[in-house]
Design an enzyme around this catalytic site. Structure first.
Site, mmCIF file in Angstrom:
data_model
loop_
_atom_site.group_PDB
_atom_site.id
_atom_site.type_symbol
_atom_site.label_atom_id
_atom_site.label_comp_id
_atom_site.label_asym_id
_atom_site.label_seq_id
_atom_site.Cartn_x
_atom_site.Cartn_y
_atom_site.Cartn_z
ATOM 1 N N ASN A 394 0.906 -0.880 0.099
ATOM 2 C CA ASN A 394 0.113 0.249 0.061
ATOM 3 C C ASN A 394 0.857 1.203 -0.067
ATOM 4 O OD1 ASN A 394 -2.180 1.503 0.041
ATOM 5 N ND2 ASN A 394 -2.743 1.380 2.171
ATOM 6 N N GLY A 418 -1.900 2.620 -5.338
ATOM 7 C CA GLY A 418 -1.488 3.904 -5.313
ATOM 8 C C GLY A 418 -2.555 4.599 -4.009
ATOM 9 N N ILE A 420 -5.942 7.253 -3.178
ATOM 10 C CA ILE A 420 -7.047 7.416 -3.359
ATOM 11 C C ILE A 420 -7.154 8.865 -3.793
ATOM 12 C CG2 ILE A 420 -9.357 7.119 -2.856
ATOM 13 C CD1 ILE A 420 -8.612 4.873 -1.103
ATOM 14 N N HIS A 446 6.668 -13.930 -14.987
ATOM 15 C CA HIS A 446 6.197 -14.152 -16.641
ATOM 16 C C HIS A 446 6.683 -15.720 -16.958
ATOM 17 C CE1 HIS A 446 4.070 -13.408 -19.874
ATOM 18 N NE2 HIS A 446 4.852 -12.444 -20.380
ATOM 19 N N ASP A 450 0.917 -15.779 -17.567
ATOM 20 C CA ASP A 450 0.642 -14.910 -18.933
ATOM 21 C C ASP A 450 0.002 -13.762 -18.293
ATOM 22 O OD1 ASP A 450 -2.019 -15.625 -19.169
ATOM 23 O OD2 ASP A 450 -1.485 -17.769 -19.668
#
Length: 476
Positions: A394, A418, A420, A446, A450
């Site tokens: 956060n 991010g 608010i 990865h 995917d």
């Protein structure tokens, strides 16, 4: 002369009032005095080097953060000696002896090594000392229990606090099955053992008493809000210009960060970002905050984010998995142990809320309160900081909208939230309205995840938060 106790010392001291008389033992044979003295035998104390015990998790060195005693202090068994910090957790070291502290082997912020002397303690020689090779902190045990443990053929691993709990309840540790690493006995194991013996049913974690909501007429009035925006005030610290470079070792949680981030460099990161409309969730939280306060819990947005993530992980379990070092096997984790990154004075730490999949939003909030309190005090234990399967950071509480979070091995996904913001947006009719917008940034391994899977998970998580009532359909 009346002598109640004679030790193998070179002299015997007789003490009365302010006068001290010292006699050699040979002189006693020829003494014809009939005066009676009150005697006080001076014990020849034995100096024992109290060594730093193995605290598990492969930890070999720790940093001494605080001494609770000083040279000359008297200590008893289970008294706190010092607080040390490893790269994984802070641990309070307790004494296993009754005696007097004669020497501290380390100063504050120095590195102490497992198996090396921590303090010297002077004990009563008549009481004896436990074998030096036993590096696990163990309180004195009866002969019966000692024999029982030898028959078992292995050493019982437990912290001093757990051993004290067992001793207070007359429980033999050799009869308790440990569920921790290397069969280490945990506090929960003792409580479960007691429950089986007494027939009591113990909850998995302490829960606050549930108080029904008050009628509208009796609703607790909300505290008046200060509408003036609070401006963060920077912490003023005296700046000293020495004109010289400074070199210091990397210790504690910073050392753990070096190891973790170095391992994370081997992971090919895939990034995905989106924005979430939290307007309905903001309203819901405002309605629930008074109820949470009545129960003694501070309700933030984080419990909703964590629970929504857990519901999403049920649909996409690959995000709650781990990949082995050889990249040949994937392990799907049954528990949703969701970590929460915290910024503390000791550095970045990531404790986790255990078994979120079976916890309510209120239970998650209660656990977060506990973790945040311990984190601020630097008292998080190893159990709180290990075993995570998925992480949320956060970062928005400090500032910023988007980020590029780094995966914490052996996990395979992480999200950064991010701040608010109140921003204009269009509704379905093309009308502008005020929306509570938060940005989220995901990173995934990865090699096994995917882009489509990450996007679908994010969309599901987003739908839960934008329509919080929809979570009721999937809550268990």
């Amino acid at each position: 002369v009346c002598i109640h106790r004679v030790r193998s010392c070179s002299s015997i001291r007789f003490i009365k009032s302010k006068y001290v008389c010292v006699f050699d033992k040979s002189a006693l044979k020829f003494s014809h005095q009939q005066r009676l003295f009150r005697t006080s035998a001076v014990s020849c104390g034995q100096i024992v080097q109290f060594k730093l015990s193995d605290i598990g998790e492969g930890i070999t060195e720790v940093t001494v953060k605080e001494w609770y005693i000083k040279e000359g202090d008297s200590v008893s068994q289970f008294d706190s000696i010092c607080e040390v910090q490893s790269d994984k957790a802070s641990v309070t070291i307790t004494s296993r002896y009754d005696g007097i502290i004669r020497k501290l082997h380390y100063n504050l912020d120095e590195i102490a090594y497992v198996g090396k002397p921590l303090v010297d303690i002077e004990i009563d020689a008549s009481k004896g000392v436990a074998p030096e090779e036993d590096v696990v902190e163990t309180p004195p045990m009866s002969h019966e229990e000692h024999t029982h443990q030898e028959i078992k053929g292995h050493k019982t691993l437990a912290t001093p606090a757990v051993r004290r709990l067992a001793m207070e309840n007359n429980i033999k540790l050799s009869e308790v099955v440990g569920t921790g690493k290397d069969n280490r006995i945990l506090k929960e194991d003792i409580l479960n053992y007691l429950a089986k013996q007494t027939g009591a049913i113990l909850p998995p974690s302490p829960k606050a008493e549930i108080i029904p909501p008050l009628p509208k007429s009796e609703t607790v009035p909300a505290a008046p809000k200060d509408k003036t925006r609070k401006i963060p005030v920077p912490v003023s610290r005296p700046i000293a210009f020495s004109g010289k470079d400074k070199t210091e070792p990397i210790t504690g949680f910073h050392k753990a960060m070096v190891k973790t981030m170095s391992a994370a460099l081997k992971i090919p990161h895939f990034g995905y970002c989106d924005e979430i409309d939290l307007t309905q969730l903001v309203q819901l939280r405002e309605e629930l905050k008074p109820l949470a306060q009545i129960r003694g819990v501070k309700l933030s947005f984080m419990p909703f984010f964590i629970k929504a993530a857990s519901l999403g992980l049920l649909q996409y379990p690959i995000l709650n998995a781990s990949l082995d070092e050889s990249c040949q096997n994937v392990t799907y984790k049954a528990s949703h142990n969701i970590g929460v990154a915290m910024d503390t004075e000791q550095g970045l730490i990531v404790p986790n809320v255990k078994n979120v999949q079976v916890c309510s939003v209120f239970e998650i909030a209660s656990e977060l309160n506990r973790l945040q309190s311990l984190g601020s005090a630097g008292q998080l234990g190893t159990n709180d900081l290990t075993g995570g399967t998925f992480t949320l950071s956060n970062i928005g509480t400090i500032g910023g909208t988007y980020a590029k979070p780094v995966i914490l091995p052996p996990e395979v996904a992480i999200g950064a939230l991010g701040k608010i913001q109140v921003l204009p947006r269009f509704n379905g009719k093309g009308e502008v309205f005020k929306a509570q917008i938060m940005n989220v940034s995901w990173s995934a391994d990865h090699r096994i995840i995917d882009g489509a899977t990450m996007a679908r998970f994010s969309n599901l998580w987003k739908s839960y938060l934008e329509n919080p009532a929809s979570m009721l359909l999937d809550l268990k």
